[in-house]
Design an enzyme around this catalytic site. Structure first.
Site, short mmCIF file in Angstrom:
data_model
loop_
_atom_site.label_atom_id
_atom_site.label_comp_id
_atom_site.label_asym_id
_atom_site.label_seq_id
_atom_site.Cartn_x
_atom_site.Cartn_y
_atom_site.Cartn_z
N PHE A 1 0.82 -1.22 0.00
CA PHE A 1 0.00 0.00 0.00
C PHE A 1 0.85 1.26 0.00
CE2 PHE A 1 -2.32 -3.31 2.46
CZ PHE A 1 -3.25 -3.62 1.49
N GLU B 1 -5.34 1.95 -7.60
CA GLU B 1 -5.67 2.97 -6.60
C GLU B 1 -6.94 3.75 -6.86
OE1 GLU B 1 -1.49 4.65 -5.12
OE2 GLU B 1 -1.44 3.87 -7.14
#
Length: 730
Positions: free
Chosen positions: A257, A682
């Site tokens: 992430f 994303e």
């Protein structure tokens, strides 16, 4: 019956056969095969950074600083060294000197100084025979400090605020077009709102782990990283080595992430401990230390001003962001940048301010800039729609720009309007929307738009034809759980016109052909371009041979996209999407439950429907976490974050997401790369938090402008349940 076979009801797109072997040459990208490494992962055969167990392996445990600012004045290691199994204790007094480049990351200069820049910074490292011995040794180390007053609280008017030159990604910190002040003052409808997003932390399933070993002056590291090349370069510089003498392997990575996008202190410490002890050393950061050592999303304060005509047509748009960084390094989340892309406005101001404080250094967290920035912008657009009495979907369509507003460049492709309309159709969106009720729950719906840039980096790859009729693809990509291996094999099979099961893939090693890290939703577009070129070239070479056996070593074709990537800058390249949410708010408790999430995206050519849906759904679930659950509380007394484990840092689980639907429109953009692919990792998170917050407002009439949306933010303004008297403490 698998929902991934035939037509996937959750994507509305053809996903191909269940086996997905690409039996027809050239059909690999029309199928949706299962992940190539799926069997390894479910059986435990896939080896992560901490699964490598060389002979004589030792273990390291960090000792974090307990002050937020000051100096180490004393180090007592005798008790630790006396414990069974403890081999060494490294401190700033005996650690080897590292060679931090002038433009290097100061957070990697571990154990180089008695100076402490934030609580949790590593003050010492214990190396022992077992993890238990190392932890016991760390607890026995005594550190004395001369603490100084610290500054950790971000305020809108902090005296240390300044305007940086650049925000993350190389974006100018300030951009102005026209005369915003005058246009805003003359606008018929004006919105002036402040939104807040607190600090957030990456919590990948696999903690940051490295296993390091030296042999004949060469360093080999198995690291949990999103890009082995960046780690290789950092280690080579710090230890004064040639790149050829550093091998970094990240074969399997359990999530990142963004927090694993660059080298982190753990890998430097593991290499340092291995060199000092002469043993291979493994260092797995305790989860409680991740928040201080591996980056986080900095808090942001957003002032958004919109000036519009009575019908909602924007005349003036301003998005000004206040944030913070550490005293070690400047990092400015580019949260105002999406406002430069989204909507037509002749007068615009977007700006960032930052203050350096005694906190850990912020860094990338999934969709940096876009995730917090679009929460503010899309909530403000919802408030504008309400003020104008306009459908929120129609308002966004009404403000569709003909070109990128900030630069004036034409879009390579932009299908946001189609996403909004298709999403409204699938969601059964209505305007005006009547608030609903289900017993003690208030029901509401919300919408938000999303965008994410199309990023592409130079990459190289090798395609090898082997005598047995199979093919080997080699490139230093990294699969952080996204299915990169599978998609790259599909790209190769398509370009070679062979079945997918004849293609093998090697990735995740710094000695493979150079490729950028897995980040910025740029992986497939970057790596896939090089793979396509290498395989297309190899196919041409094979055709030119006119048949006949291959040499024993096979036939290799290498491609590098450095020059090609630099082309196409005359276009603005972005992915877009629209997210819709339905929520239920309990009038007794203020609890918000998301009943339904739906997203429609325009993200170029979808190369694998199965893995694409996984990415988009995962992004929306992360957006749900951001909206309702995720929160890091800064303790001003000690200067650290209170939530340091998954018991206290809450993320969405399966019970929180009863229905999440991801769809996409067919988008053919020939100006991107040979595959026509945009990033999808994303964009799913961008817009989701705003859609949920807008739905909460629709359900309750309460506008929450700070994330996460908490029950206490709603209760004081919700209707009091019959027969009860509610007391709300401030």
């Amino acid at each position: 019956m698998s929902t991934d076979s035939a037509t996937d009801s959750a994507t509305g797109s053809e996903t191909g056969s269940e086996t997905g072997t690409g039996a027809e040459p050239g059909a690999a990208l029309a199928a949706a095969p299962v992940r190539l490494e799926a069997w390894e992962k479910v059986t435990g055969a896939a080896r992560y950074a901490g699964d490598h167990l060389p002979d004589g392996l030792a273990h390291a445990w960090p000792v974090p600083a307990t002050i937020a600012r000051g100096d180490i004045t004393a180090v007592r290691v005798e008790a630790a060294l006396a414990l069974p199994g403890v081999l060494a204790v490294l401190t700033h007094r005996n650690a080897p000197v590292l060679r931090l480049p002038e433009d290097g990351d100061p957070t990697l200069a571990v154990l180089q100084s008695p100076r402490i820049a934030h609580r949790g910074q590593i003050a010492a490292l214990v190396v022992a025979r077992t993890p238990q011995d190392a932890r016991a040794g760390a607890e026995a180390v005594g550190i004395g400090y001369a603490a100084e007053p610290h500054d950790v609280v971000l305020t809108d008017d902090h005296p240390g605020l300044y305007t940086p030159e650049l925000a993350n990604g190389g974006h100018p910190a300030v951009r102005e077009r026209g005369d915003f002040d005058t246009a805003y003052r003359r606008a018929v409808v004006r919105i002036d709102r402040t939104y807040r997003v607190g600090p957030l932390h990456n919590h990948p399933m696999e903690p940051h782990t490295a296993t390091a070993q030296w042999a004949d002056g060469r360093l080999t590291v198995h690291d949990s990283s999103q890009g082995t090349t960046t780690v290789q370069e950092s280690l080579a510089a710090l230890f004064g080595l040639d790149l050829a003498d550093v091998l970094v392997v990240s074969e399997h990575v359990g999530g990142g992430f963004g927090s694993k996008g660059t080298a982190r202190p753990h890998v430097v410490l593991a290499a340092m401990a291995a060199r000092e002890t002469g043993l291979p050393v493994r260092l797995a950061l305790p989860r409680s230390q991740l928040s201080a050592l591996t980056g986080h999303r900095a808090p942001t304060v957003h002032r958004v001003r919109l000036g519009a005509a009575a019908g909602g047509e924007l005349a003036a748009l301003s998005h000004e962001v206040t944030t913070r960084s550490s005293t070690l390094r400047e990092f400015v989340e580019q949260a105002a940048v999406p406002a430069r892309v989204m909507y037509a406005s002749p007068h615009s101001r977007t700006a960032h301010r930052v203050v350096r404080q005694d906190v850990p250094t912020p860094s990338w967290m999934r969709a940096p800039g876009e995730a917090p920035g679009m929460f503010a912008l899309e909530c403000a657009m919802d408030e504008l729609a309400e003020a104008c009495g306009v459908d929120p979907v129609a308002l966004r369509i009404r403000n569709e720009p003909p070109a990128e507003p900030d630069s004036g460049r034409p879009f390579s492709s932009r299908h946001l309007v189609e996403c909004l309309r298709e999403g409204a159709r699938r969601f059964d969106w209505r305007h005006p929307r009547a608030r609903g009720r289900d017993g003690r729950r208030l029901l509401g719906t919300g919408v938000a738009a999303s965008t994410y840039p199309v990023l592409v980096g130079p990459s190289s790859a090798e395609a090898i034809a082997r005598p047995d009729g199979t093919f080997l693809l080699r490139t230093n990509a990294t699969d952080i759980g996204t299915g990169a291996r599978t998609v790259l094999a599909q790209v190769a099979a398509e370009a070679l016109a062979v079945p997918l099961d004849r293609v093998a893939v090697e990735i995740g090693r710094s000695d493979l052909p150079r490729a950028p890290m897995a980040g910025g939703s740029a992986g497939t577009a970057s790596w896939g371009w090089a793979v396509h070129e290498a395989c297309t070239g190899l196919r041409a070479e094979l055709a030119g041979r006119g048949g006949g056996p291959l040499p024993p070593e096979g036939l290799c074709h290498r491609a590098d996209t450095a020059e090609a990537v630099r082309a196409g800058r005359e276009y603005a390249r972005h992915a877009f999407g629209a997210q819709f949410a339905e929520v239920a708010v309990d009038v007794d408790t203020g609890e918000v439950r998301v009943r339904r999430l739906l997203g429609v995206f325009a993200a170029g050519r979808i190369l694998n429907a199965r893995t694409a849906r996984s990415q988009l759904v995962g992004g929306m679930i992360m957006g749900l976490s951001m909206a309702l659950l995720e929160h890091s509380t800064l303790d001003p007394e000690f200067g650290d974050h209170a939530e340091r484990d998954l018991a206290s840092y809450h993320v969405a689980v399966q019970a929180d997401v009863p229905a999440v639907e991801a769809y996409w429109i067919e988008e053919h953009d020939t100006r991107l790369n040979p595959m026509g692919a945009k990033g999808i990792g994303e964009i799913g998170i961008v817009g989701t938090a705003a859609a949920i917050a807008n739905a909460v407002h629709h359900a309750t009439g309460v506008r929450v402008r700070e994330l996460p949306v908490r029950p206490e933010s709603l209760l004081a303004q919700l209707p009091v349940p019959d027969g009860l008297c509610r007391t709300i403490s401030s």
